[in-house]
Design a protein around this motif. Sequence first.
Motif, PDB file in Angstrom:
ATOM      1  N   ALA A  79       0.833  -1.205   0.000  1.00 10.86           N
ATOM      2  CA  ALA A  79       0.000   0.000   0.000  1.00 10.86           C
ATOM      3  C   ALA A  79       0.869   1.258   0.000  1.00 10.86           C
ATOM      4  N   ASN A  80       1.965   1.228   0.764  1.00 11.95           N
ATOM      5  CA  ASN A  80       2.880   2.360   0.807  1.00 11.95           C
ATOM      6  C   ASN A  80       3.492   2.624  -0.564  1.00 11.95           C
ATOM      7  N   TRP A  81       3.955   1.568  -1.218  1.00  6.98           N
ATOM      8  CA  TRP A  81       4.617   1.755  -2.514  1.00  6.98           C
ATOM      9  C   TRP A  81       3.633   2.087  -3.621  1.00  6.98           C
ATOM     10  N   LEU A  82       2.417   1.549  -3.545  1.00  9.81           N
ATOM     11  CA  LEU A  82       1.399   1.893  -4.529  1.00  9.81           C
ATOM     12  C   LEU A  82       1.074   3.382  -4.447  1.00  9.81           C
ATOM     13  N   THR A  83       0.951   3.882  -3.227  1.00  8.63           N
ATOM     14  CA  THR A  83       0.691   5.315  -3.040  1.00  8.63           C
ATOM     15  C   THR A  83       1.878   6.149  -3.514  1.00  8.63           C
ATOM     16  N   SER A  84       3.089   5.680  -3.198  1.00  5.73           N
ATOM     17  CA  SER A  84       4.291   6.389  -3.633  1.00  5.73           C
ATOM     18  C   SER A  84       4.364   6.456  -5.154  1.00  5.73           C
ATOM     19  N   PHE A  85       3.979   5.364  -5.821  1.00  7.70           N
ATOM     20  CA  PHE A  85       3.968   5.354  -7.290  1.00  7.70           C
ATOM     21  C   PHE A  85       3.020   6.427  -7.826  1.00  7.70           C
ATOM     22  N   GLY A  86       1.822   6.485  -7.242  1.00  6.48           N
ATOM     23  CA  GLY A  86       0.863   7.496  -7.697  1.00  6.48           C
ATOM     24  C   GLY A  86       1.382   8.911  -7.497  1.00  6.48           C
ATOM     25  N   ILE A  87       2.049   9.152  -6.374  1.00  3.13           N
ATOM     26  CA  ILE A  87       2.576  10.488  -6.089  1.00  3.13           C
ATOM     27  C   ILE A  87       3.709  10.851  -7.039  1.00  3.13           C
ATOM     28  N   THR A  88       4.688   9.946  -7.191  1.00 10.26           N
ATOM     29  CA  THR A  88       5.843  10.267  -8.043  1.00 10.26           C
ATOM     30  C   THR A  88       5.462  10.338  -9.520  1.00 10.26           C
ATOM     31  N   MET A  89       4.477   9.553  -9.932  1.00 12.02           N
ATOM     32  CA  MET A  89       4.050   9.573 -11.332  1.00 12.02           C
ATOM     33  C   MET A  89       3.329  10.872 -11.666  1.00 12.02           C
ATOM     34  N   THR A  90       2.618  11.428 -10.711  1.00  9.87           N
ATOM     35  CA  THR A  90       1.801  12.615 -10.992  1.00  9.87           C
ATOM     36  C   THR A  90       2.451  13.927 -10.562  1.00  9.87           C
ATOM     37  N   ALA A  91       3.493  13.859  -9.717  1.00  8.87           N
ATOM     38  CA  ALA A  91       4.037  15.095  -9.135  1.00  8.87           C
ATOM     39  C   ALA A  91       4.524  16.078 -10.196  1.00  8.87           C
ATOM     40  N   ASN A  92       5.329  15.596 -11.146  1.00 10.18           N
ATOM     41  CA  ASN A  92       5.859  16.485 -12.192  1.00 10.18           C
ATOM     42  C   ASN A  92       4.733  17.123 -12.996  1.00 10.18           C
ATOM     43  N   LEU A  93       3.735  16.310 -13.345  1.00  9.74           N
ATOM     44  CA  LEU A  93       2.628  16.803 -14.161  1.00  9.74           C
ATOM     45  C   LEU A  93       1.765  17.785 -13.367  1.00  9.74           C
ATOM     46  N   LEU A  94       1.513  17.476 -12.085  1.00  9.89           N
ATOM     47  CA  LEU A  94       0.704  18.375 -11.257  1.00  9.89           C
ATOM     48  C   LEU A  94       1.422  19.696 -11.014  1.00  9.89           C
ATOM     49  N   LEU A  95       2.733  19.634 -10.803  1.00 10.12           N
ATOM     50  CA  LEU A  95       3.491  20.866 -10.583  1.00 10.12           C
ATOM     51  C   LEU A  95       3.494  21.740 -11.831  1.00 10.12           C
ATOM     52  N   SER A  96       3.506  21.104 -13.013  1.00  2.78           N
ATOM     53  CA  SER A  96       3.425  21.864 -14.265  1.00  2.78           C
ATOM     54  C   SER A  96       2.058  22.523 -14.408  1.00  2.78           C
ATOM     55  N   TRP A  97       1.027  21.854 -13.899  1.00  2.00           N
ATOM     56  CA  TRP A  97      -0.335  22.396 -13.977  1.00  2.00           C
ATOM     57  C   TRP A  97      -0.515  23.547 -12.990  1.00  2.00           C
ATOM     58  N   SER A  98      -0.221  23.293 -11.705  1.00  2.00           N
ATOM     59  CA  SER A  98      -0.359  24.326 -10.677  1.00  2.00           C
ATOM     60  C   SER A  98       0.405  23.903  -9.431  1.00  2.00           C
ATOM     61  N   ALA A  99       1.527  24.582  -9.165  1.00  2.00           N
ATOM     62  CA  ALA A  99       2.299  24.259  -7.971  1.00  2.00           C
ATOM     63  C   ALA A  99       1.483  24.540  -6.706  1.00  2.00           C
ATOM     64  N   GLY A 100       0.768  25.664  -6.695  1.00  2.00           N
ATOM     65  CA  GLY A 100      -0.052  25.995  -5.537  1.00  2.00           C
ATOM     66  C   GLY A 100      -1.137  24.969  -5.291  1.00  2.00           C
ATOM     67  N   GLY A 101      -1.778  24.504  -6.354  1.00  2.00           N
ATOM     68  CA  GLY A 101      -2.820  23.487  -6.226  1.00  2.00           C
ATOM     69  C   GLY A 101      -2.263  22.162  -5.742  1.00  2.00           C
ATOM     70  N   THR A 102      -1.060  21.802  -6.234  1.00  2.34           N
ATOM     71  CA  THR A 102      -0.419  20.551  -5.810  1.00  2.34           C
ATOM     72  C   THR A 102      -0.129  20.565  -4.314  1.00  2.34           C
TER      73      THR A 102
END
Length: 502
Positions: free
Chosen positions: A444-467
């Motif tokens: 569960a920890n690694w599955l969540t980590s995968f979701g975070i690391t996979m989306t972090a770059n894209l979310l930060l490009s969209w809106s750092a404040g929102g992320t």
Amino acid sequence: MASNRAGGGGGGYESGSDHDGALQKPLLPNSGSWYRMGMGSRQSSLNAGTSSMAVLRESHVSALLCTLIVALGPIQFGFTGGYSSPTQDGIIRDLNLSISEFSVFGSLSNVGAMVGAIASGQMAEYVGRKGSLMIAAIPNIIGWLAISFAKDSSFLYMGRLLEGFGVGIISYVVPVYIAEISPQNMRGALGSVNQLSVTLGIMFAYLLGMFVPWRLLAVIGTLPCIVLIPGLFFIPESPRWLAKMNMMDDCETSLQVLRGFDADITAEVNDIKRAVTSANKRTTIRFQELNQKKFRTPLILGIGLLVLQQLSGVNGILFYASSIFKAAGLKNSDLDTFALGAIQVLATGVTTTFLDRAGRRILLIISAAGMTLSLLAVAVVFFIKDNIPHDSDLYNILSMVSLVGLVAYIVAFSFGMGAIPWIIMSEILPVSIKSLAGSFATLANWLTSFGITMTANLLLSWSAGGTFSAYLIVSAFTLVFVILWVPETKGRTLEEIQWSFR
């Protein structure tokens, strides 16, 4: 396990374990046989004179030494996590990757770790804690070499998956091994060495990444596991695992080695025997049976803390710290990233000294509160920065505020949420479900980590404040979760903690 494995040291100890007749045995020698021979010869020397007592004390293989050897695994864990931040520009340039392709590379270690997490519980059950770490070290070494020789994304991805597989095993086995060998008054401090080692690995990756190219950095990444492999032959196996396998002679020998040859281990051995006897009266636990109250509560607590640890966004921030600092307007982002890693090491080191004094629960509350306030400051800064000129004095001030906010977040995370969820998971899970539930919690920890690391770059490009606002909400919920449900485990034996849920 054959009945003669339970020898005289077990005091006639018998078990109805489902392991009877099974093939479970240590992959690596327990070191018990030659420790036992040494104990026998030293005991005869003890009868000859009091000077032998000094020999016994000098021969003591302490829990601290064992912890420092297995801590090479978490250093590898941290190096894997920190590797992607300083190497992003170089790998993208040399292999002509897109941001999305590099994001896949960054997150593939989590995919491998999920597979490793699934295998880790049963692996630790069948071949022992030391044997599992030996198995984990090999794909780590191969993975780093694959990355260092990569000519295209395929070798890069394969290497990252292999690294992740090894890290997934390490992330479960190391905290469990440390918890099972530690004296109860040192279990918190020794347990936090796991997270301290992770932060050291991250810091070394950040530091070396400023000076060496990414291929050489990958070769350097093999070193922790290359040193770990021979080190495993010089430490004893977990006495609690040996007891569960009905190897009571080796269990007592291992415990005597860990506590010192002149220590009285009678009470601790009896506690272990009672816990193992109770666990082994049952047949193998099935997944559906985890819903029983005595299992459900520790499982929810263990999984909840490990999932919330990742949902707060820590790996997204650490994996892409350099890019975040660039977006914040900081000019020397690599140096700032290294400073962040160094501060994380210091904060985790401070936590190590407090865990067995203050307790787990109060440190988790302080940690979650600090993360919430820090993320609030960072989110507000990024929302404001989007609406002001880049050459203004206010923009420069806000850049520094964002740096301070991120540093404060990492300090707060390191103060509790970094180390303590793994410690609590290793403490509260009953021995009868530890392999299944521990694998599930780690997955569960690694599955969540995968979701975070996979989306972090894209979310930060969209809106750092929102992320950062999303991470803020999770941290606030974590604070509520700890206050309402997490118990204190300081100063209690593993057996006492696990019986309390009944």
